[in-house]
Design a protein around this motif. Structure first.
Motif, PDB file in Angstrom:
ATOM      1  N   ASP A   8       0.896  -0.923   0.263  1.00 11.30           N
ATOM      2  CA  ASP A   8      -0.078   0.156  -0.215  1.00 11.30           C
ATOM      3  C   ASP A   8       1.142   1.241  -0.380  1.00 11.30           C
ATOM      4  OD1 ASP A   8      -1.805   2.222   1.053  1.00 11.30           O
ATOM      5  OD2 ASP A   8      -3.022   0.375   1.109  1.00 11.30           O
ATOM      6  N   ASP A   9       0.352   2.402  -0.585  1.00 14.24           N
ATOM      7  CA  ASP A   9       1.547   3.409  -1.265  1.00 14.24           C
ATOM      8  C   ASP A   9       0.534   4.357   0.019  1.00 14.24           C
ATOM      9  OD1 ASP A   9      -1.108   4.171  -1.715  1.00 14.24           O
ATOM     10  OD2 ASP A   9      -0.355   5.580  -3.080  1.00 14.24           O
ATOM     11  N   ASP A  10       0.001   4.220   0.929  1.00 14.09           N
ATOM     12  CA  ASP A  10      -0.115   5.106   2.032  1.00 14.09           C
ATOM     13  C   ASP A  10       0.817   4.196   3.654  1.00 14.09           C
ATOM     14  OD1 ASP A  10      -1.940   6.292   4.256  1.00 14.09           O
ATOM     15  OD2 ASP A  10      -3.577   6.458   3.547  1.00 14.09           O
ATOM     16  N   ARG A  14      -0.091   1.234   5.573  1.00 13.86           N
ATOM     17  CA  ARG A  14       0.630  -0.109   6.632  1.00 13.86           C
ATOM     18  C   ARG A  14       1.113   0.075   7.953  1.00 13.86           C
ATOM     19  NH1 ARG A  14       3.864   2.355   2.239  1.00 13.86           N
ATOM     20  NH2 ARG A  14       5.321   3.340   4.309  1.00 13.86           N
ATOM     21  N   GLY A  32       5.508   0.059  -0.413  1.00 16.84           N
ATOM     22  CA  GLY A  32       5.000   1.292  -0.961  1.00 16.84           C
ATOM     23  C   GLY A  32       4.314   1.390  -2.828  1.00 16.84           C
ATOM     24  N   ASP A  33       4.990   0.608  -3.404  1.00 17.68           N
ATOM     25  CA  ASP A  33       4.155   0.619  -4.815  1.00 17.68           C
ATOM     26  C   ASP A  33       4.542  -1.207  -5.118  1.00 17.68           C
ATOM     27  OD1 ASP A  33       6.741  -0.621  -6.111  1.00 17.68           O
ATOM     28  OD2 ASP A  33       6.835   1.427  -5.232  1.00 17.68           O
ATOM     29  N   GLU A  36       7.763  -3.341  -6.350  1.00 20.62           N
ATOM     30  CA  GLU A  36       8.641  -3.655  -5.164  1.00 20.62           C
ATOM     31  C   GLU A  36       7.882  -4.883  -4.239  1.00 20.62           C
ATOM     32  OE1 GLU A  36       9.654  -1.332   0.008  1.00 20.62           O
ATOM     33  OE2 GLU A  36       8.778  -0.651  -1.861  1.00 20.62           O
ATOM     34  N   MET A  55      -1.923   2.201  -6.749  1.00 21.95           N
ATOM     35  CA  MET A  55      -0.294   1.664  -6.232  1.00 21.95           C
ATOM     36  C   MET A  55       0.814   2.467  -7.321  1.00 21.95           C
ATOM     37  SD  MET A  55       0.462  -1.227  -3.874  1.00 21.95           S
ATOM     38  CE  MET A  55       0.158  -2.160  -5.212  1.00 21.95           C
ATOM     39  N   HIS A  57       3.512   2.596 -10.599  1.00 23.10           N
ATOM     40  CA  HIS A  57       4.346   2.353 -10.638  1.00 23.10           C
ATOM     41  C   HIS A  57       3.717   0.353 -10.931  1.00 23.10           C
ATOM     42  CE1 HIS A  57       7.771   4.581  -9.390  1.00 23.10           C
ATOM     43  NE2 HIS A  57       7.148   4.283  -8.633  1.00 23.10           N
ATOM     44  N   ASP A  59      -0.548  -1.436 -10.328  1.00 20.92           N
ATOM     45  CA  ASP A  59      -1.185  -0.927  -9.267  1.00 20.92           C
ATOM     46  C   ASP A  59      -1.861  -2.374  -8.892  1.00 20.92           C
ATOM     47  OD1 ASP A  59      -3.196  -2.132 -10.910  1.00 20.92           O
ATOM     48  OD2 ASP A  59      -3.226  -0.502 -11.832  1.00 20.92           O
TER      49      ASP A  59
END
Length: 225
Positions: A8-10, A14, A32-33, A36, A55, A57, A59
Protein backbone atom coordinates in the motif's frame (compact mmCIF):
# COMPACT_ATOMS: atom_id res chain seq x y z
CA UNK A 1 5.20 -17.84 11.81
CA UNK A 2 3.13 -16.79 8.80
CA UNK A 3 4.33 -13.85 6.70
CA UNK A 4 1.82 -11.34 5.38
CA UNK A 5 2.76 -8.85 2.69
CA UNK A 6 1.05 -5.46 2.95
CA UNK A 7 1.41 -3.53 -0.30
CA UNK A 8 0.00 0.00 0.00
CA UNK A 9 1.41 3.43 -0.85
CA UNK A 10 -0.31 4.90 2.24
CA UNK A 11 2.19 4.64 5.07
CA UNK A 12 -0.58 5.12 7.65
CA UNK A 13 -2.44 2.06 6.38
CA UNK A 14 0.77 0.03 6.47
CA UNK A 15 1.49 1.17 10.03
CA UNK A 16 -2.04 0.29 11.18
CA UNK A 17 -1.95 -3.15 9.61
CA UNK A 18 1.56 -3.85 10.89
CA UNK A 19 0.36 -3.11 14.42
CA UNK A 20 -2.81 -5.24 14.14
CA UNK A 21 -1.17 -8.20 12.39
CA UNK A 22 1.97 -8.24 14.51
CA UNK A 23 -0.20 -8.31 17.62
CA UNK A 24 -1.83 -11.47 16.24
CA UNK A 25 1.54 -13.17 15.79
CA UNK A 26 2.06 -12.59 12.07
CA UNK A 27 5.29 -11.35 10.53
CA UNK A 28 4.53 -8.32 8.33
CA UNK A 29 6.45 -7.39 5.18
CA UNK A 30 5.75 -3.95 3.70
CA UNK A 31 5.90 -2.52 0.20
CA UNK A 32 4.99 0.98 -0.97
CA UNK A 33 4.10 0.00 -4.54
CA UNK A 34 3.43 -3.03 -6.70
CA UNK A 35 6.89 -3.23 -8.18
CA UNK A 36 8.50 -3.22 -4.74
CA UNK A 37 6.05 -5.90 -3.60
CA UNK A 38 6.86 -8.17 -6.54
CA UNK A 39 10.59 -7.81 -5.88
CA UNK A 40 10.08 -8.55 -2.18
CA UNK A 41 8.19 -11.75 -2.96
CA UNK A 42 11.14 -13.03 -4.98
CA UNK A 43 13.36 -12.66 -1.93
CA UNK A 44 11.10 -13.95 0.83
CA UNK A 45 8.33 -16.51 1.24
CA UNK A 46 4.94 -14.83 1.64
CA UNK A 47 1.86 -16.66 2.93
CA UNK A 48 -0.79 -14.03 2.16
CA UNK A 49 -0.88 -10.62 0.45
CA UNK A 50 -3.01 -7.59 1.31
CA UNK A 51 -2.84 -5.39 -1.78
CA UNK A 52 -4.07 -1.84 -2.34
CA UNK A 53 -5.51 -1.28 -5.81
CA UNK A 54 -4.28 2.29 -6.39
CA UNK A 55 -0.47 2.14 -6.26
CA UNK A 56 2.27 3.67 -8.44
CA UNK A 57 4.51 1.75 -10.88
CA UNK A 58 2.42 -1.44 -10.73
CA UNK A 59 -1.14 -1.12 -9.48
CA UNK A 60 -2.89 -3.65 -7.29
CA UNK A 61 -4.76 -5.34 -10.13
CA UNK A 62 -1.52 -5.95 -12.02
CA UNK A 63 0.15 -7.18 -8.85
CA UNK A 64 -2.78 -9.50 -8.14
CA UNK A 65 -2.46 -11.01 -11.64
CA UNK A 66 1.28 -11.46 -11.13
CA UNK A 67 0.79 -13.17 -7.77
CA UNK A 68 -1.89 -15.47 -9.13
CA UNK A 69 0.32 -16.53 -12.04
CA UNK A 70 3.44 -17.03 -9.93
CA UNK A 71 2.46 -18.05 -6.40
CA UNK A 72 -0.13 -20.17 -4.64
CA UNK A 73 -1.17 -17.79 -1.87
CA UNK A 74 -4.39 -15.97 -0.95
CA UNK A 75 -4.80 -12.31 -1.94
CA UNK A 76 -7.02 -9.62 -0.43
CA UNK A 77 -7.53 -6.44 -2.46
CA UNK A 78 -7.82 -3.30 -0.35
CA UNK A 79 -9.30 -0.22 -1.99
CA UNK A 80 -11.49 2.87 -1.61
CA UNK A 81 -13.44 1.88 -4.70
CA UNK A 82 -16.88 0.46 -3.99
CA UNK A 83 -18.43 0.07 -7.44
CA UNK A 84 -19.46 -3.41 -8.51
CA UNK A 85 -17.45 -3.11 -11.75
CA UNK A 86 -14.27 -2.45 -9.74
CA UNK A 87 -14.89 -5.51 -7.60
CA UNK A 88 -15.54 -7.54 -10.74
CA UNK A 89 -12.13 -6.53 -12.10
CA UNK A 90 -10.52 -7.58 -8.85
CA UNK A 91 -12.06 -11.03 -8.92
CA UNK A 92 -11.25 -11.43 -12.61
CA UNK A 93 -7.60 -10.80 -11.75
CA UNK A 94 -7.72 -13.58 -9.18
CA UNK A 95 -8.25 -11.95 -5.80
CA UNK A 96 -9.69 -14.16 -3.05
CA UNK A 97 -11.39 -11.34 -1.17
CA UNK A 98 -12.12 -7.63 -1.49
CA UNK A 99 -12.23 -5.06 1.33
CA UNK A 100 -13.19 -1.42 0.82
CA UNK A 101 -11.78 1.53 2.75
CA UNK A 102 -12.49 2.70 5.36
CA UNK A 103 -12.43 -0.70 7.03
CA UNK A 104 -12.41 -2.15 10.51
CA UNK A 105 -9.02 -3.78 11.18
CA UNK A 106 -10.73 -6.61 13.06
CA UNK A 107 -12.89 -7.43 10.03
CA UNK A 108 -9.80 -7.64 7.83
CA UNK A 109 -8.20 -9.90 10.42
CA UNK A 110 -11.23 -12.22 10.37
CA UNK A 111 -11.00 -12.43 6.58
CA UNK A 112 -7.29 -13.20 6.73
CA UNK A 113 -7.85 -16.04 9.19
CA UNK A 114 -10.68 -17.42 7.07
CA UNK A 115 -8.46 -17.46 3.98
CA UNK A 116 -5.69 -19.22 5.86
CA UNK A 117 -8.19 -21.91 6.89
CA UNK A 118 -9.39 -22.32 3.32
CA UNK A 119 -5.87 -22.52 1.91
CA UNK A 120 -4.84 -25.11 4.50
CA UNK A 121 -7.39 -27.54 3.05
CA UNK A 122 -6.45 -29.50 -0.01
CA UNK A 123 -7.31 -28.66 -3.54
CA UNK A 124 -7.44 -31.59 -5.93
CA UNK A 125 -3.67 -31.76 -6.33
CA UNK A 126 -2.10 -29.46 -3.74
CA UNK A 127 -2.29 -29.44 0.04
CA UNK A 128 -0.81 -26.58 2.05
CA UNK A 129 0.58 -27.03 5.56
CA UNK A 130 1.73 -23.49 6.32
CA UNK A 131 5.09 -23.19 4.50
CA UNK A 132 4.91 -26.73 3.11
CA UNK A 133 3.04 -27.54 -0.10
CA UNK A 134 2.23 -31.19 -0.86
CA UNK A 135 1.89 -31.76 -4.60
CA UNK A 136 -0.12 -34.96 -4.96
CA UNK A 137 0.12 -34.95 -8.73
CA UNK A 138 3.94 -34.94 -8.84
CA UNK A 139 4.56 -36.66 -5.49
CA UNK A 140 6.65 -33.73 -4.28
CA UNK A 141 6.73 -31.64 -1.12
CA UNK A 142 8.14 -28.12 -1.23
CA UNK A 143 8.98 -25.72 1.59
CA UNK A 144 9.43 -22.78 -0.77
CA UNK A 145 13.16 -23.37 -1.12
CA UNK A 146 13.74 -27.11 -1.39
CA UNK A 147 11.80 -30.00 -2.88
CA UNK A 148 11.46 -33.04 -0.64
CA UNK A 149 10.97 -36.49 -2.15
CA UNK A 150 9.54 -39.26 0.03
CA UNK A 151 8.98 -42.97 -0.46
CA UNK A 152 5.56 -43.46 -2.04
CA UNK A 153 3.70 -44.84 0.99
CA UNK A 154 5.12 -42.21 3.34
CA UNK A 155 4.04 -39.51 0.91
CA UNK A 156 0.55 -40.95 0.51
CA UNK A 157 0.12 -41.36 4.27
CA UNK A 158 1.13 -37.75 4.97
CA UNK A 159 -1.07 -36.47 2.15
CA UNK A 160 -4.06 -38.40 3.47
CA UNK A 161 -3.67 -36.96 6.96
CA UNK A 162 -2.86 -33.44 5.72
CA UNK A 163 -5.87 -33.32 3.45
CA UNK A 164 -8.11 -33.23 6.54
CA UNK A 165 -6.22 -31.32 9.26
CA UNK A 166 -7.67 -31.99 12.70
CA UNK A 167 -9.49 -35.16 11.65
CA UNK A 168 -8.64 -38.35 13.50
CA UNK A 169 -7.96 -41.44 11.38
CA UNK A 170 -7.85 -44.92 12.88
CA UNK A 171 -5.03 -47.24 11.87
CA UNK A 172 -7.48 -49.47 10.02
CA UNK A 173 -8.80 -46.50 8.04
CA UNK A 174 -5.29 -45.47 7.05
CA UNK A 175 -4.42 -49.02 6.01
CA UNK A 176 -7.45 -49.13 3.72
CA UNK A 177 -6.96 -45.61 2.31
CA UNK A 178 -3.20 -45.81 1.75
CA UNK A 179 -2.34 -49.51 1.38
CA UNK A 180 -5.70 -50.75 0.09
CA UNK A 181 -8.42 -53.05 1.40
CA UNK A 182 -6.57 -56.15 0.26
CA UNK A 183 -3.41 -55.33 2.26
CA UNK A 184 -2.43 -58.37 4.32
CA UNK A 185 0.19 -56.77 6.55
CA UNK A 186 -0.05 -55.61 10.14
CA UNK A 187 -1.53 -52.29 11.25
CA UNK A 188 1.79 -51.57 12.95
CA UNK A 189 2.98 -50.64 9.46
CA UNK A 190 1.19 -47.34 10.03
CA UNK A 191 3.14 -46.74 13.24
CA UNK A 192 6.45 -47.37 11.48
CA UNK A 193 5.63 -44.93 8.69
CA UNK A 194 4.40 -42.27 11.14
CA UNK A 195 7.69 -42.56 13.03
CA UNK A 196 9.64 -42.03 9.82
CA UNK A 197 7.53 -39.02 8.88
CA UNK A 198 8.10 -37.42 12.27
CA UNK A 199 11.83 -37.89 11.85
CA UNK A 200 11.84 -36.46 8.34
CA UNK A 201 9.83 -33.40 9.32
CA UNK A 202 11.34 -32.74 12.74
CA UNK A 203 12.48 -29.32 11.47
CA UNK A 204 8.94 -28.35 10.45
CA UNK A 205 7.20 -28.47 13.80
CA UNK A 206 6.24 -24.81 13.38
CA UNK A 207 4.13 -25.87 10.39
CA UNK A 208 2.37 -29.03 11.53
CA UNK A 209 2.49 -31.91 13.97
CA UNK A 210 1.31 -35.50 13.72
CA UNK A 211 -0.58 -36.33 16.90
CA UNK A 212 -1.11 -39.80 18.31
CA UNK A 213 -4.50 -40.53 19.84
CA UNK A 214 -3.75 -43.49 22.02
CA UNK A 215 -5.53 -46.68 21.10
CA UNK A 216 -7.10 -45.18 17.98
CA UNK A 217 -4.80 -43.59 15.43
CA UNK A 218 -3.36 -40.32 14.16
CA UNK A 219 -4.20 -36.84 12.96
CA UNK A 220 -2.37 -33.82 11.61
CA UNK A 221 -2.65 -30.54 13.51
CA UNK A 222 -1.82 -27.23 11.86
CA UNK A 223 0.37 -24.88 13.90
CA UNK A 224 -0.50 -21.17 14.32
CA UNK A 225 -3.45 -21.29 11.98
Amino acid sequence: MKKILVADDDVHIRTLLRHVLTREGYLVLEAGDGREAAALMKEQTVDLAVVDVMMPHMDGLELCSYIRETYDIPVILLTARQQLSDKEQGYLRGTDDYVTKPFEPEELLFRIKALFRRYSIASDDRIRLNSLVIDRKNYEISDGNDVLLLPVKEFELLAQLAQYPGRLFSRSELIELVWGADYEGDERTVDVHIKRLRQRFSDYQNDFTIRTVRGIGYKVDMVNT
